[in-house]
Write an enzyme that holds these catalytic residues in place. Structure first.
Site, PDB file in Angstrom:
ATOM      1  N   LYS A 132     -23.865  30.732  22.664  1.00  0.00           N
ATOM      2  CA  LYS A 132     -24.660  29.525  22.926  1.00  0.00           C
ATOM      3  C   LYS A 132     -26.106  29.994  23.028  1.00  0.00           C
ATOM      4  O   LYS A 132     -26.547  30.487  24.055  1.00  0.00           O
ATOM      5  CB  LYS A 132     -24.206  28.876  24.238  1.00  0.00           C
ATOM      6  CG  LYS A 132     -24.341  27.372  24.273  1.00  0.00           C
ATOM      7  CD  LYS A 132     -25.771  26.862  24.135  1.00  0.00           C
ATOM      8  CE  LYS A 132     -26.541  26.883  25.413  1.00  0.00           C
ATOM      9  NZ  LYS A 132     -27.977  26.640  25.249  1.00  0.00           N
TER      10      LYS A 132
ATOM     11  N   GLU B 200     -27.478  39.107  33.364  1.00  0.00           N
ATOM     12  CA  GLU B 200     -28.813  39.723  33.320  1.00  0.00           C
ATOM     13  C   GLU B 200     -29.800  38.607  33.618  1.00  0.00           C
ATOM     14  O   GLU B 200     -29.932  37.658  32.838  1.00  0.00           O
ATOM     15  CB  GLU B 200     -29.053  40.368  31.956  1.00  0.00           C
ATOM     16  CG  GLU B 200     -28.124  41.569  31.758  1.00  0.00           C
ATOM     17  CD  GLU B 200     -28.237  42.261  30.398  1.00  0.00           C
ATOM     18  OE1 GLU B 200     -29.037  41.824  29.555  1.00  0.00           O
ATOM     19  OE2 GLU B 200     -27.497  43.232  30.189  1.00  0.00           O
TER      20      GLU B 200
ATOM     21  N   CYS C   1     -38.385  39.607  30.646  1.00  0.00           N
ATOM     22  CA  CYS C   1     -37.814  39.709  31.999  1.00  0.00           C
ATOM     23  C   CYS C   1     -38.281  40.975  32.694  1.00  0.00           C
ATOM     24  O   CYS C   1     -38.347  41.034  33.909  1.00  0.00           O
ATOM     25  CB  CYS C   1     -36.297  39.695  31.920  1.00  0.00           C
ATOM     26  SG  CYS C   1     -35.643  41.046  30.931  1.00  0.00           S
TER      27      CYS C   1
ATOM     28  N   GLU D 138     -40.724  34.290  40.283  1.00  0.00           N
ATOM     29  CA  GLU D 138     -40.901  34.622  38.867  1.00  0.00           C
ATOM     30  C   GLU D 138     -41.635  33.488  38.162  1.00  0.00           C
ATOM     31  O   GLU D 138     -41.214  32.330  38.215  1.00  0.00           O
ATOM     32  CB  GLU D 138     -39.539  34.833  38.200  1.00  0.00           C
ATOM     33  CG  GLU D 138     -39.671  35.240  36.733  1.00  0.00           C
ATOM     34  CD  GLU D 138     -38.329  35.340  36.015  1.00  0.00           C
ATOM     35  OE1 GLU D 138     -37.540  34.386  36.077  1.00  0.00           O
ATOM     36  OE2 GLU D 138     -38.085  36.377  35.363  1.00  0.00           O
TER      37      GLU D 138
END
Ligand code: NAD
Ligand code: 6OD
Length: 503
Positions: A195, A271, A305, A407
């Site tokens: 996906k 992750e 990331c 973040e």
């Protein structure tokens, strides 16, 4: 009725007059429509560049069934040596279609071609090649055992695929991060249903063509497009026919997927997000630290990331470091992907731009000193609706500020001074995330000391995003669960079976 056009992305009749491409699901080796279409917009100017076929429950179910039957078909009975040859063919196939992948990735993300050409697309190929080599070379343990009758027994371990793996991907490095999961999953003999992010459907769709060209049996690789909740992401991760789920994306999405996987007690590899700190000691190679920190803060418009959103600089070099970082950020040319001078592209979408700009405003409200940036760049009229923001550097806030804790995932960083090694380690660790760090020092003992105690999955010393794919990759704390890379991927993508033979 589902149509089965021959190629991943077609200029369909309905869409052709707008120059819009149609991007379909890939199920059982064929391109199929979904329950509805959604628009894919360009990050450069917000124009609609694609219509994407959203998979409903029916298509997700068909994809899982196709994956299941391929598992029990030719793929399941193939030897490791045969699978390895197919994985090499996939790597070669990506290289052969390099320009197609490059233009699809650039169209979806707006990222500089120079970046995608050197990182995203080559890693797409490498992710198949490296895991072919891993499964080819991995040894198996064997124990000889004594038995009361004196005949003895032999124990050995076999690795078997876990089954159908659901692969849920983000938009920042679409091909790289998708193949980072699909490569080892296929190498271990699994089948997959991918996906991709709703923002970046094209390279996953295109990979279907390469799968067919490389002779991968139908149903081994499937792609379903759509969103998360109430769409393909939810349907896939809650599907009882999926044996394991591997995910890359935001921490709160990972937590939702973990809950879905708990139903059926299915394993997950997650992750997730980061709020990575760079630690710059006064004894560093100054120019290398500046060059590396500029990359770690601004590469891919900060949408990595592993990127740095907190920079701790030892006080004696603080002012000089901030001045050099400012100069470097202001030299970054913001522009179009195919201009070789472009150093930074747009963010992925208008929605993400709004999020990043809300942090730019919040930083000012909280009393940050804006060293550079903090807004949107002047762009020509035709690009005015794009997701452009300025590279931004702040000082003057402390570790408790949301700017230092949350973040943002944009081209922005907070630079803070420190005085001692013990203090900077404590401050770098005082965060919910624990993905990566970059330590800049020429003191070898200090490099090892700091790398050992910083709470992260990856500690770079005098570098950033230098990747050897045989190493463990993943996040500590809320940045991840599990490790992938090299033989560590085998732990997730295989079931280890003990065979005990009485002699
Ligand atoms: P996201 O979590 O919003 O989406 C990731 C994927 O999950 C998308 O395909 C999305 O459609 C799907 N999804 C969303 N909700 C879902 C649900 N409830 N069930 C099933 N699927 C769902 O992340 P994003 O915005 O695409 O990517 C950016 C984030 O990814 C950042 O937080 C970044 O740090 C993280 N990231 C982490 C790594 C890593 O290796 N640790 C790598 C890249 C990106
Ligand atoms: O290099 C890799 O294998 C990897 N997973 C990188 C992740 C980057 C995050 O944006």
């Amino acid at each position: 009725m589902l149509t089965t056009p021959p190629s991943a992305v077609t200029d369909g009749a309905a869409a052709a007059h707008r120059g819009v491409r149609e991007i379909r699901n890939f199920i059982g080796g064929e391109y199929v429509d979904g329950v509805r279409w959604f628009d894919k917009r360009s990050p450069l100017d917000d124009a609609v560049i694609g219509r994407v076929a959203e998979a409903g429950r029916e298509q997700v179910d068909a994809a899982v069934r196709a994956a299941r039957s391929a598992l029990h078909g030719p793929w399941g009975t193939m030897t490791v040596a045969e699978r390895v040859q197919i994985l090499y063919a996939l790597a070669d196939g990506i290289n052969r279609r390099f320009d197609d992948f490059l233009s699809a990735e650039i169209a979806d993300t707006g990222k500089p071609a120079s970046l995608a050409r050197h990182i995203d697309i080559p890693r797409g190929a490498a992710n198949f090649r490296i895991f072919a080599d891993v499964v080819k070379n991995v040894p198996s343990e064997c124990f000889e055992m004594a038995t009361p009758d004196g005949a003895g027994a032999l124990n050995y371990a076999l690795r078997r695929p876990v089954g159908v793996v659901g692969v849920v991907c983000p938009w920042n490095l679409p091909l790289l991060l998708m193949t980072w999961k699909v490569g080892p999953a296929l190498a271990c003999g699994n089948t997959v249903v991918v996906k991709p992010s709703e923002e970046t459907p094209q390279t996953a769709a295109l990979l279907g063509e390469v799968m067919n060209e490389a002779g991968v049996p139908r149903g081994v690789y499937n792609v379903v497009h759509g969103f998360g909740p109430g769409s393909a992401g939810e349907y896939l991760t809650t599907h009882p026919g999926v044996n394991a789920i591997t995910f890359t994306g935001e921490t709160r999405t990972g937590a939702a997927i973990m809950k879905a996987a708990a139903e059926g007690a299915r394993p997950v590899s997650l992750e997730m997000g980061g709020k990575n700190a760079a630690v710059v000691f006064a004894d560093c190679d100054f120019d290398a630290a500046i060059e590396g920190t500029l990359r770690s803060c601004f590469a891919n418009s900060g949408q990595v990331c592993l990127g740095t959103e907190r920079v701790y600089v030892e006080r004696p070099i603080f002012d000089r470091f901030v001045a050099a970082l400012k100069q470097g950020a202001e030299r970054l040319r913001i522009g179009l992907p195919n201009d070789e001078a472009t150093g930074m592209g747009p963010l992925i979408s208008q929605e993400h731009k709004r999020k990043v700009l809300s942090y730019y405003a919040k930083a000012v409200q909280l009393g940050a000193h804006v060293v550079t940036g903090g807004g949107v760049p002047d762009m020509p009229d035709e690009l005015a609706r794009g997701a452009w923001v300025q590279p931004t550097i702040w000082t003057g806030l402390n570790d408790d500020s949301p700017i230092a804790r949350e973040e943002i995932f944009g081209p922005c960083t907070l630079v803070m001074p420190f005085d001692t090694e013990e203090e900077v380690v404590r401050r770098a660790n005082d965060n919910d995330y624990g993905l990566a760090t970059a330590v800049w020092t020429t003191n070898l003992s200090r490099a090892h000391r700091v790398a050992a105690v910083i709470e992260v999955g990856i500690a770079w010393v005098n570098s950033w995003f230098l990747r050897d794919l045989r190493t463990p990759f993943g996040g500590a704390k809320q940045s991840g669960i599990g490790r992938e890379g090299g033989v560590h991927s085998l732990e997730f993508y295989t079931e280890l079976k003990n065979v005990c033979v009485k002699l």
